[in-house]
Every structure is written in structure tokens, then in C-alpha cells.
Scaffold this motif. Structure first.
Motif, PDB file in Angstrom:
ATOM      1  N   ALA A  23       0.817  -1.225   0.000  1.00  0.00           N
ATOM      2  CA  ALA A  23       0.000   0.000   0.000  1.00  0.00           C
ATOM      3  C   ALA A  23       0.847   1.271   0.000  1.00  0.00           C
ATOM      4  CB  ALA A  23      -0.938  -0.014   1.207  1.00  0.00           C
ATOM      5  N   ILE A 101      -0.874  -0.610 -14.575  1.00  0.00           N
ATOM      6  CA  ILE A 101      -0.370   0.282 -13.520  1.00  0.00           C
ATOM      7  C   ILE A 101       1.142   0.133 -13.404  1.00  0.00           C
ATOM      8  CG2 ILE A 101      -0.347   0.765 -11.029  1.00  0.00           C
ATOM      9  CD1 ILE A 101      -3.277   0.137 -10.906  1.00  0.00           C
ATOM     10  N   SER A 229      -3.979  -0.005  -2.624  1.00  0.00           N
ATOM     11  CA  SER A 229      -3.738  -1.180  -3.481  1.00  0.00           C
ATOM     12  C   SER A 229      -4.992  -2.014  -3.678  1.00  0.00           C
ATOM     13  CB  SER A 229      -2.655  -2.102  -2.897  1.00  0.00           C
ATOM     14  OG  SER A 229      -1.440  -1.443  -2.799  1.00  0.00           O
ATOM     15  N   LEU A 230      -6.129  -1.333  -3.853  1.00  0.00           N
ATOM     16  CA  LEU A 230      -7.388  -2.074  -3.954  1.00  0.00           C
ATOM     17  C   LEU A 230      -7.904  -2.158  -5.374  1.00  0.00           C
ATOM     18  CD1 LEU A 230      -9.392  -0.620  -0.971  1.00  0.00           C
ATOM     19  CD2 LEU A 230      -8.210  -2.804  -1.116  1.00  0.00           C
TER      20      LEU A 230
END
Ligand code: TRP
Length: 455
Positions: A23, A101, A229-230
Motif C-alpha cells: 500500500a 499500472i 492497493s485495492l
């Protein structure tokens, strides 16, 4: 993650560190400040915090449930829990999102390497604010230099992935994360003490709701997904290595709190400094690369040795924070190719690295040489960021909340949240309520609002 990871996730610290390592990254220190700057400051932060609380945490818990229950990679997870249904596409789209990403994230991660070199060779000394702006633009639009760093960063990520040195990563994270934290606090204090820092603090703390538009909501939601980080199975993959006794709710809260504190600290460093040296807060992706070198120079102007140490240390730690995140992104795709197509891990990782280098080159060039080529007014770099963070992550988040809130058997959800009834059930009811109603409606509302359908 790699099979080896399963063994190391015995400890609570390991679980939290691995998830927090994924995260905490460029999302907090690079993306959060410039999104805050672009979206008007404090009001954006308040909406962001709301998104973390009512969307981020329940969806993180959902990803944990899917991962720990299925004990499979993210695409496989949905096939295990919902065999023969189209839900597997949720996992597959996640894999694609991770790939995209990683491609543009690595460009920025590469920039941190350039700045490590600049800090080490003392090239910040004696530069003015406008010098920092010029040198950033010259560097990022250079056709080959950023690409070199991008390739190097991806090869570094690749190296760790094929080695599967989870112990190395975890051990170094245990040292690096607290160091990063301490350094952030020191820098925030330095930044706040700069002349004219007050305007920056006000920008950060005093909400101006007249600046809130539908796109501020979309940006805040996107930032929450990105930073935590979802929405693409990163934490699903990690949680497939959690132990039976891991408290999913508590872990999600810890990760959420660590991630938020790091982002706020980054804001406290950047904005007072930016206002102090007269840089506009809406400078975009270049923001931290022009304000931070300035902070080091100005805050420690009488102490060049301290300025030197702090700048080198900061960029090293930033690179490490980025590395723990790129590893988590890379692993999602590698694990998928390895398990679903039955190719070796090494070969899977090579495909991912090569593909990301290829796409990353386009992203990098789009900030310089190929700047004029745009789609919907966005260059490749911005296009990747926009489609992944603002469309794919929240949309997948919506479906994840529907999956756990409505599709998955409630007994399963309850068993996972309460660890087979050994933990209190009252949180279960709140989480289920958020997943069934609040999260999907809020995400849908933000989308519909942005599309202008409500007007
Ligand atoms: N959260 C990381 C950061 O803040 C980036 C990241 C890692 C990510 N894994 C992800 C973003 C999965 C979205 C989805 O830098």
C-alpha cells in the motif's frame, strides 16, 4: 505471492508489513500530494478520508476474504469461489489493471533512481526553485535517460520476483518502513518551519468546499483505491497467504491507518515547502520532484552535510517504498501467468517484465518526445493513470463489494470475518451493510455524477 511467502506470513507483523509495503508507495508520497494540489486541498482530503473509511476498508476486507478463503491467485480465486460463473473476469481484469499500472508506475519509480544519483552527486546544491523546475522537465522529457532508469527499476523488481526473496523483502521492509516514517516526520517538521509555511498548512487543513466538483469526488475515490492497493486483487493474492488466525478486520484497519498517516505526512512536507518557495500546488506529477530538493536545500541551508544525508536517504527510501509496491503489482501478473498457463515462474516473470518495459517506454516518451500524441486530451502516461485509477479500480471495487456482499454465502463471509466465530460479530454486521449498500451505491453515484447524468 510466491509459495515461499506463505511460510513467512505466520507472524502478525509479517502480514501487516507485507500489505502495508504494497500500500505505501509512490501513491502516498508522489500521487497523493499532486492530486490534493490539483483538487483544491483540504476539502479533497476530507472526501478522501471518507472514501478510505466507507469504501476502502470494507473492500479491503472483501479482498482479504476472497484471498484467504480461496487460497489462489486473483483470477483463480473467483473460479474457486464461484466456479463456472463470469466472476472470473473480475480477477482477469484485475490482472490487466496490475499490468497497466506497473507500466507507468515504473516510469516514476525510475525517476526516483535518477534523483538518488543527483542527491548523491550533490547536484541539488546552489539551485533555485526555477532551476529545479527546469532540470526536472529536461530530465523527464529526455528520450533515453528516464527509459534507462525505468528498465533498471523493472529489472530490479524482476530480480526479486524470480528469486522469490520474500524474507529479504520482509526483513528490509522492517528496517526501511520505520526509517521512512521517521524521516517523513523530520522532513515535515523542517517543512513546517520554513518561512511562509502557513499558507501551505492552511491549504492542507482549511477546506474550501466551493472547489468541490464531481471530479473531485472521482479523484478522491480513485486515490483511495490506488493508495490502498485495492480493486485488482493485489491484496487478494497476499491474503491467500494469511494464517487462519489473522484478524482480517484488524489488519485492514492497520494498513489503512499506516497508509493514511504516510500520505498526510507527505502532504505536510510538500505543501508548506511548495508555498514557501512559490511553487504552485497544482504542478502535477512533477510536484515532489521539484519541491523536495528545494526543501532539503532551504531547510538545512546552514548544514550542508545534513541536507546531503537527508536528500540521499529520502530518495533511497522512496525507491524502496516504490519497490515493495512494484513487487506486489508484478507478482499479481506473474502468479496468474504461472498458475493459469502452467509456465515456469521465471518465464512468467520475464513476460511481465518485458511487456512492462515495452509499455513503460511509451508512457515515458509521452512526457517528452511524443507529447503531442493524445487521446481524449491525455498523453499515454496520463491515459494509463486515468483509465486504471479512475475507471478500472473503482469499477472492480464495486463488483468486489457486490461479490462478497450479495453473491458469496453469508456463512463463509461471517466465518472469515469472525475467524470461525472466535471474534466478535458486531463488526460483521457493519461490514456487510457497507458492502451490500453503501459501497456499491457510493461508487455508482460518483460515476454517474461524473458522467453528468444527474444534471
Ligand atoms: N498502493 C501503491 C502505492 O500507493 C501502488 C499499488 C501497489 C497499487 N499495488 C496496487 C495500486 C494495486 C493499485 C492497485 O504506491
Amino acid at each position: 505471492m510466491a509459495k515461499i511467502k506463505r511460510a513467512t506470513f505466520g507472524s502478525k507483523v509479517g502480514v501487516i508489513l507485507a500489505s502495508a509495503g504494497s500500500a505505501v508507495g509512490l501513491g502516498n508520497i508522489w500521487r497523493f500530494p499532486y492530486e490534493t494540489g490539483n483538487n483544491g486541498g483540504a476539502a479533497f482530503i476530507l472526501i478522501y478520508l471518507g472514501c478510505v473509511l466507507i469504501l476502502g476498508l470494507p473492500i479491503m476486507i472483501s479482498e482479504f476474504i476472497v484471498g484467504r478463503r480461496s487460497r489462489a491467485n486473483t483470477a483463480g480465486a473467483y473460479s474457486v469461489l464461484a466456479p463456472g460463473t463470469p466472476w472470473k473476469w473480475l480477477g482477469r481484469i484485475g490482472v490487466l489493471t496490475a499490468f497497466l499500472i506497473l507500466s507507468y508506475y515504473s516510469v516514476v519509480a525510475g525517476w526516483t533512481l535518477e534523483y538518488i544519483v543527483e542527491a548523491t552527486t550533490n547536484s541539488f546544491v546552489g539551485k533555485s526553485s526555477s532551476d529545479f523546475i527546469t532540470s526536472f522537465i529536461t530530465f523527464s522529457s529526455n528520450p533515453w535517460k528516464p527509459i534507462l532508469w525505468l528498465v533498471l527499476f523493472l529489472l530490479g523488481t524482476h530480480f526479486v520476483i524470480v528469486k522469490g526473496v520474500e524474507k529479504g523483502i520482509e526483513k528490509s521492509a522492517k528496517i526501511m518502513m520505520p526509517t521512512l516514517f521517521i524521516l517523513l516526520i523530520v522532513l515535515a517538521i523542517c517543512s513546517i518551519l520554513l518561512p511562509n509555511a502557513g499558507t501551505g498548512i492552511e491549504f492542507l487543513l482549511k477546506p474550501d468546499f466551493s472547489k468541490v466538483t464531481s471530479s473531485v469526488f472521482l479523484s478522491a475515490m480513485a486515490q483511495a483505491f490506488f493508495s490502498l492497493s485495492l480493486g485488482m486483487g493485489c491484496l487478494t493474492t497476499y491474503s491467500s497467504y494469511f494464517g487462519k488466525d489473522t484478524n482480517l478486520t484488524k489488519t485492514a484497519f492497520s494498513v489503512g491507518i499506516i497508509d493514511t498517516i504516510v500520505a498526510i505526512l507527505a502532504g505536510l512536507i510538500i505543501f508548506p515547502a511548495a508555498f514557501s518557495v512559490g511553487i504552485q500546488p497544482d504542478a502535477g506529477p512533477s510536484l515532489i520532484f521539484i519541491t523536495l530538493p528545494n526543501v532539503f536545500q532551504q531547510a538545512f541551508s546552514g548544514l550542508p552535510a545534513l541536507a546531503y544525508i537527508c536528500s540521499v536517504l529520502f530518495y533511497v527510501l522512496l525507491a524502496v517504498a516504490a519497490l515493495t509496491s512494484t513487487i506486489s503489482l508484478h507478482e499479481v501478473v506473474t502468479a496468474y501467468l504461472h498458475e493459469e498457463f502452467k509456465i515456469t515462474r521465471g518465464r512468467a516473470a520475464t513476460f511481465v517484465t518485458a511487456g512492462c518495459i515495452f509499455l513503460g517506454i511509451f508512457c515515458s516518451l509521452s512526457l517528452g518526445v511524443t507529447k503531442e500524441y493524445t487521446l481524449f486530451g491525455l498523453n499515454t502516461f496520463d491515459l494509463f493513470d486515468y483509465t486504471t485509477a479512475k475507471i478500472m479500480l473503482p469499477l472492480s471495487g464495486l463488483f468486489i463489494s457486490l461479490f462478497v456482499g450479495w453473491y458469496l454465502n453469508k456463512k463463509v463471509v461471517k466465518a472469515e470475518i469472525t475467524n470461525d466465530g472466535t471474534l466478535k460479530t458486531f463488526l460483521y454486521h457493519i461490514i456487510i451493510f457497507l458492502l451490500r449498500f453503501i459501497a456499491p451505491i457510493a461508487i455508482a453515484f460518483i460515476f454517474i455524477n461524473e458522467l453528468g447524468l444527474l444534471k
